[in-house]
Design an enzyme around this catalytic site. Structure first.
Site, PDB file in Angstrom:
ATOM      1  N   ASP A 159      18.304 -14.108  16.200  1.00  0.00           N
ATOM      2  CA  ASP A 159      18.470 -13.873  14.811  1.00  0.00           C
ATOM      3  C   ASP A 159      18.882 -12.565  14.284  1.00  0.00           C
ATOM      4  O   ASP A 159      18.806 -11.697  14.902  1.00  0.00           O
ATOM      5  CB  ASP A 159      17.210 -14.569  14.319  1.00  0.00           C
ATOM      6  CG  ASP A 159      17.185 -15.074  13.042  1.00  0.00           C
ATOM      7  OD1 ASP A 159      18.342 -15.039  12.361  1.00  0.00           O
ATOM      8  OD2 ASP A 159      16.101 -15.926  12.523  1.00  0.00           O
ATOM      9  N   ASP A 216      20.370 -22.603   7.594  1.00  0.00           N
ATOM     10  CA  ASP A 216      19.167 -22.677   7.331  1.00  0.00           C
ATOM     11  C   ASP A 216      18.831 -24.006   6.561  1.00  0.00           C
ATOM     12  O   ASP A 216      17.639 -24.486   6.342  1.00  0.00           O
ATOM     13  CB  ASP A 216      18.354 -21.674   6.826  1.00  0.00           C
ATOM     14  CG  ASP A 216      17.882 -20.677   7.676  1.00  0.00           C
ATOM     15  OD1 ASP A 216      17.992 -20.952   8.864  1.00  0.00           O
ATOM     16  OD2 ASP A 216      17.505 -19.557   7.405  1.00  0.00           O
TER      17      ASP A 216
HETATM   18  C1  DGJ Z   1      16.123 -17.361   9.856  1.00  0.00           C
HETATM   19  C2  DGJ Z   1      16.352 -18.600  10.977  1.00  0.00           C
HETATM   20  O1  DGJ Z   1      17.767 -19.035  10.445  1.00  0.00           O
HETATM   21  C3  DGJ Z   1      15.420 -19.665  11.076  1.00  0.00           C
HETATM   22  O2  DGJ Z   1      15.965 -20.683  11.557  1.00  0.00           O
HETATM   23  C4  DGJ Z   1      14.369 -19.124  11.406  1.00  0.00           C
HETATM   24  O3  DGJ Z   1      14.685 -18.586  12.893  1.00  0.00           O
HETATM   25  C5  DGJ Z   1      13.834 -17.737  10.824  1.00  0.00           C
HETATM   26  N1  DGJ Z   1      14.917 -17.028  10.525  1.00  0.00           N
HETATM   27  C6  DGJ Z   1      12.859 -17.024  11.494  1.00  0.00           C
HETATM   28  O4  DGJ Z   1      12.205 -15.951  10.642  1.00  0.00           O
END
Ligand code: DGJ
Length: 756
Positions: free
Chosen positions: A452, A519
């Site tokens: 991430d 997301d």
């Molecule tokens: C952002 C990601 O896009 C989410 O899927 C998740 O992993 C969060 N970060 C975790 O902090």
């Protein structure tokens, strides 16, 4: 001499050069500058060029701006030599496309600057199967004094204007890659990123299409960049009705010093073309990404159905809760359990812990290795989340090494999601990341990593880089880290993520076969996001999960069937609290996963097309289809956003099948839950029951209605013309043959060849 007109590779092989080349039989106006004193018609501004410098009469946006060793900006690179090679030309520090020697061919054309001993090599590789050409340039300084690159794009291409429209894929967090089209008008249009990564604001890929091109017909040109940092793409329509297109590293705050004997290699640009509209173009890009970009070990390989802990748990979990979720997911057929954010020391919300990778012993009293072992014992693979490029001020790493964070002395650092960025220009930081991530991977024997990166970069400065080199060196540092961790562990499936699709680009795909697309898990918006990205990237690269409804991002309610029907056109996953599902929902998910596994190859690697619903008056319906490589199986998703009343019959039109062959068309069975009908349910029952009362709530847990199933047998020609589907519910007369889509309803049709 400046190289002319058509693609270089064509020039070298085609007898049509003369016919195709740009003519100059008159002067292009009285203010123009002639490149050659002997030839007043030789005006660069009115010609199609393959590369163009500065100060020689071409007033379009140049792909370069170099302060040469003679302290001037005037540059004129002319042909010196060329070389043709089998295969591709590997790069030193950047990732690039790859193909076997008999699948691609390269040509390197060396140009020499007329006044200085500086060369520019144009590198082209032609990928025959994907119908793509990659391009990049290498600049080499052979003068004693340094030169300064202020801009050096990867390619530049000129062509006469054909009434082009420009298509870009734009958005922001949780609304990435929405398609936007506009007519190319005089002037310059820029598609770029200045956030430090390829960004969710503007994906690097963009398209040019001739007038009247649509999904299935018309001439479309596509451009993309194998790069994850600040990119810059442009299309310029000049006063001579010529269009110039360029793409490369963003010149924003860029300044690179090149000393004697050094060279600078740009990232690779990718170009493709199709006469079969936007679908034809995306087929080229899909084939290119699947076969020439993603790591070899993952090319064509099945992506597992995963369960991810983020949306169901966020930071609130312990080992017991995770194990019960894992058990449930296994029962429903999921194959990989992914432990998302919150597993390490100090990480109980997003204020602390980034940078430290020791396991949170309160959550995992016996360590992470033991937890991973338990998951594997259940028969699932184990995957884990990291955010290695980041650091919280509240972390042991920051307390010990504040200098590891990107910041400029004397300037207060700005935070994004309460965190700072680690300085990947610093070799010690890179070693720290490689070491700490590697240790966890070895301890847990993880077979999947979600990498991430959750903020844009600010105060871009490093003691380990010249100011103007920071952004590019950061990305080189990132590629170095990814190479060191994952090239040595090729069995690990890497899913890159940056708050979703903030770094969905070909550079990351060279390391990570799939990307967490967004997301936003609301399928209504995913239609735009996955639909937009599908122009540039194949389904095998898009992480797509079924989440809880109402959705965390929109508070919208959507049917479980639609959440699946959209997600299955990608790498399917589930990210919802399985503990609170009704038995009926659990059994629906089990069926969904079984269906996905049966058709996984078609979903992940089949030929994908976006199709319009022909007869729709309102733009509330769309169809996606993917077909197996042998075309014997097609799966079509019919999606509706807002329901109308009394609309015309819906059509399912599937072009490209064998006209004379017979196909069976069947709806994938899916469920309708009683609670979806609210108070309306009383009209179906002999007695009046409270829609929110005990009896109906209990019934809803265990029973569901079967949504309308349609079955047809017809020829490929009928499908190409468009078969008519059963009527949708119009407020009267419910029966088993009525399609009950409502808002955000959808169905999946399988179309199987039964005889030739
Ligand atoms: C952002 C990601 O896009 C989410 O899927 C998740 O992993 C969060 N970060 C975790 O902090």
């Amino acid at each position: 001499m400046v190289i002319l007109s058509i693609s270089i590779t064509e020039q070298l092989v085609s007898p049509d050069v003369e016919a195709l080349s740009h003519k100059r039989t008159t002067q292009a106006g009285s203010t123009v500058v002639a490149y050659d004193r002997e030839d007043p018609f030789y005006c660069l501004d009115a010609m199609c060029l393959e590369w163009s410098g500065n100060g020689k009469g071409d007033y379009r946006y140049s792909p370069e701006e170099i302060k040469l060793p003679n302290n001037g900006f005037v540059s004129d690179f002319v042909y010196e030599s060329h070389e043709i090679k089998a295969g591709f030309v590997p790069m030193k520090e950047l990732p690039c496309a790859q193909g076997k020697e008999d699948e691609c061919q390269s040509v390197l054309i060396t140009l020499r600057e007329k006044a200085c001993n500086v060369t520019l090599t144009l590198v082209y590789t032609v990928y025959k199967k994907a119908n793509c050409i990659t391009r990049r340039v290498i600049l080499e300084n052979n003068e004693d004094s340094p030169l300064i690159i202020r801009r050096l794009l990867s390619m530049s291409m000129d062509m006469p204007n054909m009434g082009f429209s420009l298509t870009t894929f734009d958005g922001d967090w949780a609304r990435e890659a929405h398609r936007h089209d506009r007519l190319l008008q005089p002037g310059i249009f820029i598609n770029d990123s200045r956030t430090g990564s390829s960004s969710n604001k503007h994906n690097p890929g963009f398209l040019l299409s001739e007038k009247n091109a649509d999904n299935s017909k018309g001439r479309v040109y596509g451009f993309n960049l194998v790069y994850s940092g600040n990119h810059f793409g442009f299309a310029e329509l000049n006063s001579h009705e010529l269009v110039r297109v360029g793409i490369g590293i963003n010149p924003h705050c860029f300044e690179w010093t090149l000393k004697k004997g050094d060279n600078f290699e740009t990232p690779e640009a990718v170009m493709t073309f199709s006469e079969d509209g936007f679908n034809g173009l995306s087929k080229n890009f899909h084939s290119f990404v699947n076969d020439n970009i993603v790591p070899k070990d993952w090319q064509g390989k099945d992506r597992p159905v995963l369960y991810n802990s983020w949306e169901p748990c966020f930071f609130k979990f312990n080992q017991g809760k995770l194990l019960s979720l894992a058990r449930l997911s296994k029962k429903m057929g999921m194959e990989l359990f992914v432990l998302d954010d919150g597993w390490f020391e100090g990480r109980n919300d997003d204020n602390a812990g980034l940078g430290d990778y020791s396991t949170n012993r309160k959550k995992f009293p016996f360590g992470l290795g033991r937890f991973a072992k338990k998951i594997r014992k259940m028969g699932m693979e184990f995957g884990i989340w990291f955010e290695p490029e980041m650091i919280n001020e509240n972390s042991n790493l920051f307390r010990a090494h504040p200098e590891y964070a990107v910041s400029q002395p004397g300037i207060e650092s700005t935070l994004g999601r309460n965190q700072l960025v680690l300085d990947l220009c610093n070799p010690l930081v890179r070693d720290y990341i490689v070491d700490s991530v590697g240790k966890v991977l070895d301890e847990t024997k993880a077979s999947y990593v979600k990498w991430d990166m959750n903020r844009h970069i600010s105060e871009f400065w490093s003691a380990h880089s010249r100011a103007g080199e920071f952004f590019h060196r950061y990305i080189l540092g990132l590629y170095d880290i990814l190479g060191r961790i994952f090239k040595t562990r090729p069995h690990i499936l890497l899913e890159s993520c940056s708050s979703g699709g903030n770094r969905f680009d070909l550079g990351m795909l060279c390391f990570s076969p799939q990307v967490w697309t967004s997301d936003c898990t609301d399928p209504a918006l995913r239609l735009d996001i996955q639909g937009g990205l599908s122009h540039l990237y194949p389904q095998s690269t898009m992480g797509a999960h079924v989440s809880d409804s109402p959705h965390q991002q929109t508070l919208r309610n959507t049917p479980l069937s639609t959440r699946y029907n959209v997600s299955c056109f990608g790498c399917l996953g589930y990210e919802l609290d399985l503990r609170f599902l009704t038995p009926a929902e659990k059994s629906e998910i089990k069926d969904q996963i079984a269906f996905y596994k049966t058709h996984r190859k078609t979903f992940q690697y089949g030929t994908f097309e976006r199709l319009p619903v022909v007869s729709s008056r309102l733009e509330n319906k769309s169809v996606w289809r993917c077909s197996s490589k042998d075309n014997k199986e097609t799966i079509a998703g019919f999606f509706q956003t807002q329901a109308g009343v009394g609309e015309e019959a819906d059509t399912l039109r599937i072009p490209g099948l064998e006209s004379a062959a017979t196909y069976r068309v069947t709806t994938r069975p899916q469920k309708l839950y009683i609670r979806r009908f609210g108070g309306l349910v009383k009209h179906l029952l002999p007695v009046t029951l409270n829609p929110d009362g005990f009896i109906l709530r209990t019934a809803n847990r265990f029973y569901s209605l079967l949504d309308c199933v349609e079955n047809y047998e017809c020829k490929g020609s009928a499908l190409a013309a468009g078969i008519l589907l059963n009527n949708q519910f119009t407020g009267r007369h419910y029966n088993n043959n009525t399609r009950l889509l409502g808002d955000y309803g959808s169905s999946i049709y399988t179309i199987t060849k039964i005889s030739s």
